[in-house]
Design a protein around this motif. Structure first.
Motif, PDB file in Angstrom:
ATOM      1  N   SER A   1       0.878  -1.211   0.130  1.00  0.00           N
ATOM      2  CA  SER A   1      -0.139   0.029   0.055  1.00  0.00           C
ATOM      3  C   SER A   1       0.659   1.094  -0.065  1.00  0.00           C
ATOM      4  O   SER A   1       1.907   1.164   0.696  1.00  0.00           O
ATOM      5  N   TYR A   2       0.410   2.194  -0.489  1.00  0.00           N
ATOM      6  CA  TYR A   2       1.255   3.403  -1.069  1.00  0.00           C
ATOM      7  C   TYR A   2       0.390   4.757  -0.660  1.00  0.00           C
ATOM      8  O   TYR A   2      -0.728   4.889  -0.844  1.00  0.00           O
ATOM      9  N   LEU A   3       1.013   5.746   0.170  1.00  0.00           N
ATOM     10  CA  LEU A   3       0.151   6.964   0.332  1.00  0.00           C
ATOM     11  C   LEU A   3       1.347   8.274   0.628  1.00  0.00           C
ATOM     12  O   LEU A   3       2.626   8.023   0.858  1.00  0.00           O
ATOM     13  N   PHE A   4       0.874   9.254   0.218  1.00  0.00           N
ATOM     14  CA  PHE A   4       1.703  10.504   0.318  1.00  0.00           C
ATOM     15  C   PHE A   4       1.963  10.933   1.915  1.00  0.00           C
ATOM     16  O   PHE A   4       1.436  10.522   2.802  1.00  0.00           O
ATOM     17  N   CYS A   5       2.879  12.076   1.899  1.00  0.00           N
ATOM     18  CA  CYS A   5       3.151  12.687   3.154  1.00  0.00           C
ATOM     19  C   CYS A   5       4.028  11.665   4.075  1.00  0.00           C
ATOM     20  O   CYS A   5       4.313  10.582   3.937  1.00  0.00           O
ATOM     21  N   THR A   6       4.102  12.180   5.259  1.00  0.00           N
ATOM     22  CA  THR A   6       5.059  11.660   6.309  1.00  0.00           C
ATOM     23  C   THR A   6       4.226  11.620   7.800  1.00  0.00           C
ATOM     24  O   THR A   6       4.739  12.858   8.525  1.00  0.00           O
ATOM     25  N   PRO A   7       3.580  10.940   8.531  1.00  0.00           N
ATOM     26  CA  PRO A   7       3.354  10.829   9.960  1.00  0.00           C
ATOM     27  C   PRO A   7       4.261  10.245  10.514  1.00  0.00           C
ATOM     28  O   PRO A   7       5.215   9.932  10.078  1.00  0.00           O
ATOM     29  N   ALA A   8       3.846  10.495  11.854  1.00  0.00           N
ATOM     30  CA  ALA A   8       4.889  10.029  12.899  1.00  0.00           C
ATOM     31  C   ALA A   8       5.135   8.348  12.648  1.00  0.00           C
ATOM     32  O   ALA A   8       4.105   7.837  12.534  1.00  0.00           O
ATOM     33  N   PRO A   9       6.262   7.902  12.822  1.00  0.00           N
ATOM     34  CA  PRO A   9       6.077   6.359  12.605  1.00  0.00           C
ATOM     35  C   PRO A   9       5.880   5.637  13.795  1.00  0.00           C
ATOM     36  O   PRO A   9       5.900   6.198  14.948  1.00  0.00           O
ATOM     37  N   VAL A  10       5.320   4.570  13.547  1.00  0.00           N
ATOM     38  CA  VAL A  10       4.874   3.521  14.717  1.00  0.00           C
ATOM     39  C   VAL A  10       6.005   2.735  15.149  1.00  0.00           C
ATOM     40  O   VAL A  10       6.808   2.229  14.462  1.00  0.00           O
ATOM     41  N   MET A  11       6.270   2.478  16.346  1.00  0.00           N
ATOM     42  CA  MET A  11       7.167   1.918  17.080  1.00  0.00           C
ATOM     43  C   MET A  11       6.878   0.180  16.651  1.00  0.00           C
ATOM     44  O   MET A  11       5.829  -0.178  17.004  1.00  0.00           O
TER      45      MET A  11
ATOM     46  N   ALA B   1       4.101   7.446   0.464  1.00  0.00           N
ATOM     47  CA  ALA B   1       5.034   8.196  -0.648  1.00  0.00           C
ATOM     48  C   ALA B   1       5.489   9.533  -0.247  1.00  0.00           C
ATOM     49  O   ALA B   1       4.684  10.484   0.156  1.00  0.00           O
ATOM     50  N   GLN B   2       6.676   9.974  -0.512  1.00  0.00           N
ATOM     51  CA  GLN B   2       7.074  11.231  -0.433  1.00  0.00           C
ATOM     52  C   GLN B   2       7.742  11.834  -1.459  1.00  0.00           C
ATOM     53  O   GLN B   2       8.413  11.156  -2.216  1.00  0.00           O
ATOM     54  N   GLN B   3       6.935  13.094  -1.710  1.00  0.00           N
ATOM     55  CA  GLN B   3       7.741  14.250  -2.940  1.00  0.00           C
ATOM     56  C   GLN B   3       8.926  14.467  -2.639  1.00  0.00           C
ATOM     57  O   GLN B   3       9.416  15.135  -1.672  1.00  0.00           O
ATOM     58  N   GLY B   4       9.745  14.425  -3.629  1.00  0.00           N
ATOM     59  CA  GLY B   4      11.279  14.901  -3.553  1.00  0.00           C
ATOM     60  C   GLY B   4      11.486  15.933  -4.646  1.00  0.00           C
ATOM     61  O   GLY B   4      10.421  16.620  -5.185  1.00  0.00           O
ATOM     62  N   PRO B   5      12.790  16.241  -4.959  1.00  0.00           N
ATOM     63  CA  PRO B   5      13.202  17.464  -5.970  1.00  0.00           C
ATOM     64  C   PRO B   5      12.477  16.990  -7.311  1.00  0.00           C
ATOM     65  O   PRO B   5      12.557  15.621  -7.556  1.00  0.00           O
ATOM     66  N   GLY B   6      12.061  17.997  -8.119  1.00  0.00           N
ATOM     67  CA  GLY B   6      11.614  17.562  -9.553  1.00  0.00           C
ATOM     68  C   GLY B   6      10.290  16.912  -9.784  1.00  0.00           C
ATOM     69  O   GLY B   6      10.279  16.315 -10.833  1.00  0.00           O
ATOM     70  N   GLY B   7       9.630  16.808  -8.710  1.00  0.00           N
ATOM     71  CA  GLY B   7       8.377  16.108  -8.912  1.00  0.00           C
ATOM     72  C   GLY B   7       8.571  14.500  -8.509  1.00  0.00           C
ATOM     73  O   GLY B   7       7.467  13.976  -8.659  1.00  0.00           O
ATOM     74  N   ARG B   8       9.511  14.027  -8.367  1.00  0.00           N
ATOM     75  CA  ARG B   8       9.780  12.671  -8.221  1.00  0.00           C
ATOM     76  C   ARG B   8       9.185  12.231  -6.901  1.00  0.00           C
ATOM     77  O   ARG B   8       9.237  13.142  -5.874  1.00  0.00           O
ATOM     78  N   TYR B   9       8.809  11.144  -6.693  1.00  0.00           N
ATOM     79  CA  TYR B   9       8.521  10.399  -5.413  1.00  0.00           C
ATOM     80  C   TYR B   9       9.216   9.122  -5.052  1.00  0.00           C
ATOM     81  O   TYR B   9       9.840   8.501  -5.850  1.00  0.00           O
TER      82      TYR B   9
ATOM     83  N   LEU C   1       7.647   4.415 -11.943  1.00  0.00           N
ATOM     84  CA  LEU C   1       8.361   5.151 -10.897  1.00  0.00           C
ATOM     85  C   LEU C   1       9.295   6.092 -11.695  1.00  0.00           C
ATOM     86  O   LEU C   1      10.360   6.338 -11.144  1.00  0.00           O
ATOM     87  N   ARG C   2       9.021   6.570 -12.743  1.00  0.00           N
ATOM     88  CA  ARG C   2       9.916   7.607 -13.605  1.00  0.00           C
ATOM     89  C   ARG C   2       9.116   8.827 -13.932  1.00  0.00           C
ATOM     90  O   ARG C   2       7.988   8.796 -13.900  1.00  0.00           O
ATOM     91  N   MET C   3       9.854   9.925 -14.239  1.00  0.00           N
ATOM     92  CA  MET C   3       9.281  11.187 -14.763  1.00  0.00           C
ATOM     93  C   MET C   3       9.286  10.699 -16.290  1.00  0.00           C
ATOM     94  O   MET C   3      10.028  10.555 -16.952  1.00  0.00           O
ATOM     95  N   GLU C   4       8.005  11.027 -16.625  1.00  0.00           N
ATOM     96  CA  GLU C   4       7.683  10.867 -18.378  1.00  0.00           C
ATOM     97  C   GLU C   4       6.672  11.706 -18.893  1.00  0.00           C
ATOM     98  O   GLU C   4       6.054  12.486 -18.051  1.00  0.00           O
ATOM     99  N   PRO C   5       6.532  11.799 -20.207  1.00  0.00           N
ATOM    100  CA  PRO C   5       5.374  12.772 -20.623  1.00  0.00           C
ATOM    101  C   PRO C   5       3.999  11.960 -20.154  1.00  0.00           C
ATOM    102  O   PRO C   5       4.107  10.849 -19.786  1.00  0.00           O
ATOM    103  N   PHE C   6       3.187  12.877 -19.987  1.00  0.00           N
ATOM    104  CA  PHE C   6       1.958  12.293 -19.520  1.00  0.00           C
ATOM    105  C   PHE C   6       1.138  11.258 -20.439  1.00  0.00           C
ATOM    106  O   PHE C   6       0.069  10.796 -20.034  1.00  0.00           O
ATOM    107  N   VAL C   7       1.521  11.083 -21.621  1.00  0.00           N
ATOM    108  CA  VAL C   7       0.847  10.116 -22.453  1.00  0.00           C
ATOM    109  C   VAL C   7       2.226   9.349 -23.270  1.00  0.00           C
ATOM    110  O   VAL C   7       3.456   9.860 -23.329  1.00  0.00           O
ATOM    111  N   ASP C   8       2.149   8.154 -23.440  1.00  0.00           N
ATOM    112  CA  ASP C   8       3.106   7.427 -24.092  1.00  0.00           C
ATOM    113  C   ASP C   8       2.415   7.040 -25.844  1.00  0.00           C
ATOM    114  O   ASP C   8       1.313   6.696 -25.992  1.00  0.00           O
ATOM    115  N   PHE C   9       3.207   7.856 -26.621  1.00  0.00           N
ATOM    116  CA  PHE C   9       2.745   7.777 -27.917  1.00  0.00           C
ATOM    117  C   PHE C   9       2.503   6.354 -28.592  1.00  0.00           C
ATOM    118  O   PHE C   9       1.545   6.320 -29.230  1.00  0.00           O
TER     119      PHE C   9
END
Length: 405
Positions: free
Chosen positions: A1-11, A104-112, A382-390
């Motif tokens: 399972s995947y999601l954005f942001c960063t909550p406090a971790p569970v022990m 999922a955590q967003q990093g530089p250049g829009g990558r996750y 998991l890559r930066m790409e054009p929004f469509v594949d021709f």
């Protein structure tokens, strides 16, 4: 399972034991308040009236600031006027301590990037992400715990302990409201069973108080149930056929008696649970969408024959929040038709001029447009790409023999 942001971790030792936890950095909740007023915007005693004068253009501007493509932002801004409230029912049962979630955590250049987490961390990340989202676009939202501390079954809900209501113009800044929600979530953790049916009944009763006001203004409620398990009673950890039938009946009743649309966001890869909810969706024919995590949904969309566009974290968030756009719901159900492909591309682009309906000309216009457009993060690759594949979109339109990968 995947999601954005960063909550406090569970022990981990607490998570594996299924214990409740408290993040040490969580700020105090303050004095809880028993809810006294109705929650539907525009009803007496609420602050929802400010949305009546909130122009569509302002909402669209907020969406584009969040990175929503112009076509989709325009559609969602119009749709926003019909959404009175979003409710998120957050599963914090003991099984959400399992350490097979991901954030999922967003990093530089829009990558996750993705980090392993508990299922509860994933739910917390979803809630905080959607709190910011709804505050930005001006839709009131409420976040309710499935299992609240110190609350007996049937007792009134207490704001700050059992739920948090967020809304623009309520006298608190956006950051203060998000911090308040974070405080409640980080002060709670995996505990108890999965009484989804009981909570749906409570939500039904509270929305019903303002049913006439909502229908007269044509507004809907989106109910997003974030869960990792099948329903139980409040007193048992085992899900029986009777429990499952009662949940289905509660969902049918809330959707048929009230203007409610459902999203069930699964935070588990357990095959039996996934199969159960998919069957609920197939058999009940309700306004409902069953969603997996980002990666799972990206794979389902490709399996359906729609792998020609980049499935982004932003598009996944929009689907989690709930949308009335049927085209978005169809992405993981079947292969889109030619007119639907053109329409989806228009929604996912920042091009104001309509694309041609002729397939060959459409592809050439699209090639020209994307040559100067920014790339996006594709969850499937998991890559930066054009929004469509021709190559893939040509195959989907029947313009070449290559297959959609």
């Amino acid at each position: 399972s995947y999601l954005f942001c960063t909550p406090a971790p569970v022990m981990q030792e607490q998570a594996m034991a299924g214990l409740a936890y408290t993040a040490p950095s969580a700020p105090p909740l303050g004095e809880p308040q028993v809810i006294q007023a109705t929650l539907i915007p525009g009803a007496p005693g609420t602050s929802g009236q400010h949305r009546d004068t909130d122009p569509v253009e302002q909402v669209r501007a907020g969406l584009t600031e969040l990175g929503v493509p112009l076509g989709l932002a325009s559609l969602l801004a119009q749709e926003d006027q019909r959404i009175g409230l979003r409710i998120y029912l957050l599963d914090n049962s003991g099984s959400t301590a399992a350490m097979d979630g991901s954030v999922a955590q967003q990093g530089p250049g829009g990558r996750y990037t993705f980090r392993s987490s508990s299922r509860w961390d994933e739910v917390v990340a979803l809630a905080l992400d959607h709190a910011r989202w709804n505050l930005t676009i001006g839709v009131p939202a409420e976040f309710m715990l499935l299992n609240s501390p110190c609350r007996e079954n049937g007792m009134p809900l207490v704001e700050g302990r059992d739920f948090v209501h967020i809304e623009r113009g309520n006298g608190m800044s956006d950051s203060q409201q998000v911090e308040r929600l974070s405080s409640m979530l980080n002060s709670n953790g995996p505990r108890g069973v999965t009484p989804i049916t009981a909570r749906v009944h409570e939500i039904h009763q509270r929305i019903r108080q303002d049913f006439s006001a909502m229908t007269s203004s044509g507004q809907f409620v989106f109910l997003c149930i974030c869960t990792d398990g099948m329903p139980t009673t409040p007193f048992s950890g085992m899900s029986t056929p009777t429990d499952q039938q009662e949940m289905c009946a509660a969902l049918r009743r809330i959707c048929t008696e009230l203007p409610v649309q459902l999203v069930i966001r699964l935070c588990t890869d357990d095959e039996a649970t996934v199969e159960f909810y998919n069957k609920v969706d197939e058999d009940m024919e309700l306004p409902m969408d069953i969603l997996d995590d980002m990666k799972g949904e990206a794979n389902e969309i490709r399996k359906a024959g729609n792998g020609w566009f980049a499935y982004t974290p932003l598009l996944h968030r929009i689907r989690e929040a709930g949308t009335m756009c049927k085209l978005v719901d169809l992405l993981d159900e079947r292969k889109l038709t030619e007119p639907e492909i053109v329409k989806l591309v228009q929604l996912l682009s920042n091009r104001e001029q309509p694309f041609s309906s002729d397939p060959a000309r459409f592809v050439e216009e699209l090639r020209t447009y994307t040559s100067s457009s920014a790339q996006v993060f594709n969850v499937a690759t998991l890559r930066m790409e054009p929004f469509v594949d021709f190559r893939a979109i040509r195959a989907a339109l029947g313009l070449s023999k290559c297959s959609i990968m």
